[in-house]
Design a protein around this motif. Structure first.
Motif, mmCIF file in Angstrom:
data_model
loop_
_atom_site.group_PDB
_atom_site.id
_atom_site.type_symbol
_atom_site.label_atom_id
_atom_site.label_comp_id
_atom_site.label_asym_id
_atom_site.label_seq_id
_atom_site.Cartn_x
_atom_site.Cartn_y
_atom_site.Cartn_z
ATOM 1 N N VAL A 119 1.895 2.982 12.245
ATOM 2 C CA VAL A 119 1.028 3.893 13.093
ATOM 3 C C VAL A 119 1.635 5.409 13.032
ATOM 4 O O VAL A 119 1.050 6.425 12.775
ATOM 5 N N VAL A 120 2.938 5.164 13.570
ATOM 6 C CA VAL A 120 3.775 6.718 13.265
ATOM 7 C C VAL A 120 3.829 7.324 12.010
ATOM 8 O O VAL A 120 3.331 8.446 11.753
ATOM 9 N N SER A 121 4.196 6.588 10.859
ATOM 10 C CA SER A 121 4.072 6.982 9.629
ATOM 11 C C SER A 121 2.726 7.597 8.933
ATOM 12 O O SER A 121 2.734 8.546 8.312
ATOM 13 N N THR A 122 1.731 7.003 9.333
ATOM 14 C CA THR A 122 0.174 7.465 8.969
ATOM 15 C C THR A 122 0.017 8.780 9.543
ATOM 16 O O THR A 122 -0.400 9.842 9.052
ATOM 17 N N MET A 123 0.463 9.162 10.900
ATOM 18 C CA MET A 123 0.279 10.222 11.485
ATOM 19 C C MET A 123 1.145 11.380 10.875
ATOM 20 O O MET A 123 0.888 12.448 11.101
ATOM 21 N N SER A 169 6.478 8.064 1.071
ATOM 22 C CA SER A 169 5.978 6.715 1.104
ATOM 23 C C SER A 169 6.824 5.690 0.899
ATOM 24 O O SER A 169 6.858 4.582 1.452
ATOM 25 N N ALA A 170 7.840 6.034 0.108
ATOM 26 C CA ALA A 170 8.958 5.168 -0.641
ATOM 27 C C ALA A 170 9.812 4.573 0.429
ATOM 28 O O ALA A 170 10.079 3.612 0.770
ATOM 29 N N PHE A 171 10.165 5.566 1.487
ATOM 30 C CA PHE A 171 10.716 5.370 2.793
ATOM 31 C C PHE A 171 10.044 4.435 3.572
ATOM 32 O O PHE A 171 10.885 3.343 4.187
ATOM 33 N N VAL A 172 8.761 4.577 3.823
ATOM 34 C CA VAL A 172 7.964 3.544 4.577
ATOM 35 C C VAL A 172 8.044 2.207 3.885
ATOM 36 O O VAL A 172 8.227 1.287 4.769
ATOM 37 N N PHE A 173 7.873 2.162 2.816
ATOM 38 C CA PHE A 173 7.717 0.878 2.047
ATOM 39 C C PHE A 173 9.035 0.116 2.406
ATOM 40 O O PHE A 173 9.137 -0.935 2.507
ATOM 41 N N SER A 174 10.271 0.969 2.084
ATOM 42 C CA SER A 174 11.558 0.247 2.354
ATOM 43 C C SER A 174 11.819 -0.135 3.868
ATOM 44 O O SER A 174 12.394 -1.325 3.973
ATOM 45 N N ALA A 203 0.661 -1.293 0.048
ATOM 46 C CA ALA A 203 -0.042 0.014 -0.025
ATOM 47 C C ALA A 203 0.753 1.307 -0.078
ATOM 48 O O ALA A 203 0.659 2.060 -0.999
ATOM 49 N N PRO A 204 1.735 1.326 0.952
ATOM 50 C CA PRO A 204 2.548 2.614 0.709
ATOM 51 C C PRO A 204 3.499 2.688 -0.636
ATOM 52 O O PRO A 204 3.601 3.868 -1.109
ATOM 53 N N LEU A 205 3.756 1.711 -1.144
ATOM 54 C CA LEU A 205 4.426 1.883 -2.496
ATOM 55 C C LEU A 205 3.555 2.132 -3.560
ATOM 56 O O LEU A 205 3.921 3.125 -4.419
ATOM 57 N N VAL A 206 2.241 1.933 -3.464
ATOM 58 C CA VAL A 206 0.988 2.240 -4.587
ATOM 59 C C VAL A 206 1.137 3.939 -4.224
ATOM 60 O O VAL A 206 1.144 4.606 -5.332
ATOM 61 N N GLY A 207 0.996 4.239 -3.134
ATOM 62 C CA GLY A 207 0.830 5.724 -2.707
ATOM 63 C C GLY A 207 2.096 6.271 -3.317
ATOM 64 O O GLY A 207 1.826 7.600 -4.029
ATOM 65 N N SER A 208 3.175 5.826 -3.063
ATOM 66 C CA SER A 208 4.533 6.594 -3.573
ATOM 67 C C SER A 208 4.609 6.802 -5.232
ATOM 68 O O SER A 208 4.966 7.876 -5.588
#
Length: 619
Positions: A94-98, A121-126, A11-16
């Motif tokens: 949780v932290v990344s969403t906020m 978002s790519a950061f979170v995906f990684s 999901a984060p990758l799609v957003g990125s």
């Protein structure tokens, strides 16, 4: 439940990728809200996985595809969701969403709005690739992914020389540690023939002790770079050049916690070499007080919080090094909540004060920013380890682990650091919100952040308060796969005495900060002392690196370019080409096209050949 693994991961990758489509376009709020929504989807999936594993104790494992299959080398692109990785997934999402929601307000007027959310978002995906991997090779993909994304985000404002310099420093410093991680992986494969966690940790006990020491030390070198442990620590404070929500993400949920996670994940290895574990704990204790001492005198709001992160990472490594792996993971989780709140609150203050960072130019902001003030004060109490907030439960357990291991020196260092932490935390709060106003109303017009920005901070602030209350459930959950650490040397009364002593030094630190900075603070004469200059200049370590590493390396590089490359390599290649060209020009006349001349040359060549062969036969 397999579908939730894919959703949480991708999901984060799609957003990125969607945000990247708009990266060169003018700012559109859609990219911010869409990437935030995709992070919320990932968080929902992670929470579902947490609930499933908590209730069933089932470990989920998937293989996307066979990645590298060469001879005996077989590395699948696979992921595992177990009791440790699902905790990390939950904390990260949780932290990344906020942070994503907060960033919509923080980056509202930035021209790179769309590009920023693609990077974030790519950061979170990684990071999710890193924590969900089921082998060291896929972990390394995520490891390098967070490194690249941190470079992009720290240097996000690339028109500023300081930002590009800080990004390059972080990237290069991490490459030093990454070399250690790679060498450790090579040693693992050389001796075991696999990089899969389950295979490696099942066979690691069969290796010689010297080999185990080398592997453990090299893996920790990778952790040192990523988690900014001394002497690879200087990049962490300089990374404050990036947008403030990026700092919240790097310091709370991604990147710097990756090193701690690596040690926790490799607990079967480190349990076999306690001497390496103790060295890790000793370094962690040193870093804890080392970073805290620099935070005492720094006047840059974000750098103070950055040094706090460095200090708390030291606490985590003490716990992990002493074998209290679940304690390290517990503090990693609680720290993520209150540290992210502090950074996001700092972002609110920066916006209110026109990007001012010097706390000496603030003061009295509580009247203008009550919500931010209260939230940051609560987070600071949690950081200081005050009951009943989250930091109290996790930090006290680390001190208990040190005392229980008879590492009284380490316990003493951490105890002193607890007092320093409380002091610099409330020095920051007092100088910003409750001290004397040190700015003019004509120069600044401070105001509270937007409601949805504050709303993004509230869940993290609540978790900073209540996360520690779930200690027993957390222990029961993660010790299904982590070693069960118990304070066997401590009776009930001793544990309570330790808690009271630690709480007392924290309360004392807060009291001193409040008393001194309620008005004018310490005397200006303090700033002329040698110890102040030593601390404010980071023990002159950056200057040492510059004068004894960077400048000599640059001078050697220039000499190599001018002498070795230009005069030796380039000149020799150019000379050889020139010689062949001259030779060609010299022998060109023999190519006349005349048959008689060609026959004569052939005869001469044949005679020389026969004579040469005769000489060789005689010799």
């Amino acid at each position: 439940m397999e579908k939730f693994i894919y959703i949480a991961l991708f999901a984060p990758l799609v957003g990125s990728l969607i945000a990247a489509l708009f990266s060169t376009q003018p700012k559109t709020a859609f990219t911010g809200w869409f990437t935030s929504f995709m992070l919320a989807v990932s968080m929902y999936a992670s929470l579902n996985l947490l609930h499933f594993i908590y209730t069933t104790d089932t470990i989920l494992q998937i293989t996307l595809f066979d990645w590298i299959v060469i001879g005996n080398l077989n590395i699948p692109f696979g992921f595992v969701v177990d009791h440790v990785s699902v905790v990390m997934m939950t904390v990260v999402t949780v932290v990344s969403t906020m942070v994503h929601v907060h960033s919509i307000g923080y980056m509202e007027h930035d021209k790179g709005f769309n590009r920023y959310f693609s990077y974030l978002s790519a950061f979170v995906f990684s990071m999710l690739v890193l924590v969900m991997s089921d082998n060291f090779a896929v972990l390394f993909i995520g490891w390098e992914g967070v490194g690249v994304c941190s470079w992009l985000l720290i240097g996000f404002w690339y028109h500023k020389e300081s930002a590009t310099w800080a990004a390059n420093e972080a990237f290069i410093m991490n490459r030093v540690g990454d070399l250690g991680l790679l060498l450790g992986m090579f040693l693992i494969y050389w001796n075991i023939g696999s990089l899969q966690y389950d295979i490696v940790f099942a066979q690691v006990s069969t290796l010689e002790n010297s080999t185990l020491v080398w592997i453990a030390a090299l893996l920790f070198l990778g952790a040192m770079g990523k988690s900014a442990q001394f002497p690879l620590h200087t990049w962490l404070a300089d990374a404050m050049e990036g947008p403030t929500p990026v700092s919240a993400l790097i310091h709370a949920a991604t990147m710097v916690t990756a090193g701690v996670y690596l040690v926790i994940r490799s607990n079967e290895l480190y349990t076999l070499v306690p001497e390496v574990g103790y060295a890790i704990a000793a370094l962690g204790a040193f870093v804890a007080i080392f970073a805290a001492s620099m935070a005492l005198v720094n006047n840059d709001m974000k750098r103070i919080i950055a040094y706090s992160t460095l200090s708390q990472l030291g606490y985590m490594f003490v716990a992990a090094g002493l074998g209290a792996y679940w304690v390290a993971l517990f503090h990693l989780a609680t720290h993520a909540f209150f540290k992210s709140v502090l950074f996001l609150g700092a972002g609110n203050v920066m916006h209110a004060m026109d990007d001012e960072l010097d706390i000496r130019k603030m003061g009295g902001l509580h009247k203008k920013m009550k919500s931010t003030s209260i939230i940051m004060a609560v987070a600071s109490l949690a950081l200081a380890g005050i009951f009943p907030l989250a930091g109290f439960f996790s930090k006290d357990k680390i001190l208990e682990a040190a005392f229980n291991a008879d590492a009284l020196v380490l316990w003493g260092v951490l105890w002193v650091t607890a007092g320093l932490t409380a002091f610099y935390s409330f020095r920051l709060v007092m100088k910003i919100f409750f001290g004397e106003q040190n700015y003019s109303n004509e120069e600044h017009h401070p105001h509270e952040a937007k409601n949805f920005v504050i709303a993004a901070m509230i869940p993290l602030a609540i978790l900073a308060v209540i996360a520690g209350w779930f200690e027993h459930s957390f222990v029961e959950f993660v010790t299904k796969i982590l070693p069960t650490w118990k304070a066997s040397n401590l009776n009930h009364s001793t544990a309570w005495i330790l808690i009271l002593i630690t709480s007392a030094v924290a309360i004392f630190g807060i009291a001193v900060a409040v008393y001194k900075y309620r008005n004018s603070g310490f005397s200006k004469n303090w700033e002329t002392t040698g110890i102040y200059k030593l601390l404010s200049n980071q023990y002159f370590i950056p200057k040492f690196y510059e004068n004894f590493i960077s400048k000599p390396y640059y001078a050697i590089s220039v000499w190599m370019w001018k002498v070795v490359e230009t005069k030796l390599i380039d000149a020799s290649i150019d000379g050889l080409a020139h010689f062949i060209n001259k030779l060609g020009v010299g022998i060109r006349p023999i190519q006349t096209g005349n048959l008689s001349s060609s026959l004569r040359l052939m005869a001469v060549g044949l005679i020389f050949g026969l004579v040469f062969a005769l000489v060789l036969s005689v010799l």
